[in-house]
Write a protein that holds these residues in place. Structure first.
Motif, short mmCIF file in Angstrom:
data_model
loop_
_atom_site.label_atom_id
_atom_site.label_comp_id
_atom_site.label_asym_id
_atom_site.label_seq_id
_atom_site.Cartn_x
_atom_site.Cartn_y
_atom_site.Cartn_z
N VAL A 103 0.57 -1.22 0.08
CA VAL A 103 0.09 0.01 0.01
C VAL A 103 0.83 1.12 -0.01
O VAL A 103 1.87 1.29 0.80
CB VAL A 103 -0.84 -0.13 1.31
N ILE A 104 0.59 2.35 -0.84
CA ILE A 104 1.03 3.55 -0.84
C ILE A 104 1.12 4.43 0.60
O ILE A 104 0.13 4.68 0.70
CB ILE A 104 0.81 4.52 -2.04
N ARG A 105 2.36 4.42 1.34
CA ARG A 105 2.34 4.77 2.47
C ARG A 105 2.58 6.62 2.27
O ARG A 105 2.02 7.65 3.02
CB ARG A 105 3.51 4.43 3.35
N GLU A 106 3.49 6.89 1.43
CA GLU A 106 3.75 8.26 1.09
C GLU A 106 3.81 8.61 -0.32
O GLU A 106 4.42 7.84 -1.01
CB GLU A 106 5.15 8.81 1.80
N ARG A 107 3.35 9.86 -0.79
CA ARG A 107 3.46 10.32 -2.15
C ARG A 107 4.16 11.69 -2.00
O ARG A 107 3.26 12.80 -1.60
CB ARG A 107 2.16 10.45 -2.93
N ARG A 108 5.38 12.00 -2.37
CA ARG A 108 6.12 13.05 -1.98
C ARG A 108 6.11 13.95 -3.11
O ARG A 108 6.58 15.22 -2.97
CB ARG A 108 7.43 12.70 -1.58
N PHE A 109 5.76 13.80 -4.35
CA PHE A 109 5.71 14.67 -5.61
C PHE A 109 4.43 14.50 -6.15
O PHE A 109 3.81 13.30 -6.30
CB PHE A 109 6.79 14.38 -6.24
N ASP A 110 4.27 15.87 -7.07
CA ASP A 110 2.96 15.43 -7.70
C ASP A 110 3.26 16.16 -9.10
O ASP A 110 4.48 16.58 -9.16
CB ASP A 110 1.75 16.35 -7.10
N ILE A 111 2.43 16.22 -9.98
CA ILE A 111 2.49 16.93 -11.38
C ILE A 111 3.26 18.17 -11.29
O ILE A 111 2.74 19.07 -10.80
CB ILE A 111 1.21 16.60 -12.33
N GLY A 112 4.06 18.23 -12.41
CA GLY A 112 4.88 19.54 -12.50
C GLY A 112 6.06 19.80 -11.41
O GLY A 112 6.79 20.92 -11.49
N ASP A 113 6.18 19.01 -10.35
CA ASP A 113 6.97 19.40 -9.60
C ASP A 113 8.34 18.73 -10.01
O ASP A 113 8.59 17.94 -10.65
CB ASP A 113 6.96 18.46 -8.21
#
Length: 352
Positions: free
Chosen positions: A59-69
């Motif tokens: 299971v994804i615990r952390e998502r540190r970046f998003d689109i455009g970063d």
């Protein structure tokens, strides 16, 4: 009959008389020196592009970046909770410790058997059995190490890292999503590198064969009116596509400020010198014979025809290329349709 033959016998030169060579106007070709401009459409592309996935199931615990970063090389982008792998790693470590202990014990017994065999206190069979047992346990240690390394590698996949510095172009998950670390796993991120940018064009043979890694171009985009971006040829496919008859050529465009996105359509303009052995002749000196562009020249007082490769039409003059043509050649202007190869002619310079 005798009366008719008598003048010919008395004056044989009358029978051999030939018509006088016709006069033709000629001109000497001038070397082509003016650079030619070629404009070709193209599109910007990322320098590098990657779709990032994970081989860890969890299971994804952390998502540190998003689109455009923007991301740096090696930076952690997402973390996956994979308890099954974590437990398997702990079990593999325990198995390795157990294998090491057994191997140490077996090696000690083998060394003791070797000493006693030297003192003739144990049989040779006992000594060989102890030695074989020690080697077997050593192999078990190597197997345990390999199992642990494989599981630790899988555990490492639970940490998704950027393979290079770039920008997140797309994201395909949210925190809490379940992901599978098998062949059917979809990507999590799309990361692209935009500095420098590629600018790909499809060049026809007359352009592609003149380009080299030193060739430069100015690229214009409709979205940036009045501006031109410098680019240099980086590579080409070296193969002409059989369907389009063009070759893929890639240019590099510096994009340190990130002004230009990938996927933008523009026009690359090259300023290329004339081909080697390219000359300027009057337009009316070029003719088509048997479906091929040719020029008529005078060599040693006789007419010869040369096949040429036409270039730019400059109005009164036209560019032509041929290895047999030179500045000392005498090219016939307005060649008569009755001229044949080998005809004897005299030359007169072009008037004006």
């Amino acid at each position: 009959m005798k009366r008719l033959l008598l003048p010919l016998l008395l004056f044989p030169t009358l029978a051999l008389a030939q018509p006088a060579p016709r006069e033709v106007k000629v001109v000497q070709p001038a070397p082509a020196t003016e650079a030619q401009r070629f404009s070709l459409p193209g599109r910007t592309e990322p320098w590098e592009a990657a779709q990032l996935a994970t081989r860890a199931t969890g299971v994804i615990r952390e998502r540190r970046f998003d689109i455009g970063d923007a991301v740096k090389e090696g930076e952690v982008m997402a973390l996956v909770d994979a308890p099954e792998i974590d437990h398997a790693v702990e079990a593999a470590r325990a198995a390795l410790e157990q294998a090491l202990a057994k191997a140490r014990n077996a090696r000690q017994l083998a060394e003791r058997a070797a000493r006693l065999h030297g003192e003739r206190a144990v049989s040779r069979e006992e000594y060989e059995s102890r030695s074989a047992g020690a080697e077997e346990f050593d192999a078990g240690v190597r197997q345990a190490r390999a199992d642990l390394a494989r599981l630790e590698a899988q555990q490492g996949f639970a940490t998704v890292k950027a393979p290079f510095a770039g920008v997140v172009a797309a994201r395909n998950f949210d925190r809490g999503d379940h992901v599978r670390g098998d062949a059917g796993q979809t990507w999590l991120y799309q990361v692209v590198s935009l500095d420098p940018l590629r600018f790909s064009i499809h060049a026809s043979p007359d352009v592609a064969l003149q380009l080299s890694p030193e060739s430069e171009a100015q690229i214009a985009f409709r979205e940036f009116p009045g501006r031109a971006f410098s680019a240099k040829v980086a590579r080409s496919s070296r193969v002409f596509d059989t369907a389009s008859g063009t070759m893929r050529v890639e240019l590099l465009v510096e994009n340190a400020q990130g002004e230009l996105p990938a996927g933008l359509t523009g026009t690359a303009t090259f300023k290329l010198p004339p081909r080697k052995e390219t000359y300027l002749i009057p337009t009316n000196a070029l003719l088509i014979r048997e479906g091929k562009p040719q020029v008529a020249i005078v060599e040693e007082g006789k007419v010869a025809f040369l096949e040429v490769l036409p270039g730019r039409n400059l109005g009164a003059r036209v560019e032509v290329s041929s290895p047999r043509l030179g500045t000392e050649s005498h090219v016939i202007i307005n060649p008569n349709a009755m001229l044949r190869a080998g005809d004897a002619v005299t030359t007169a310079p072009r008037e004006g």
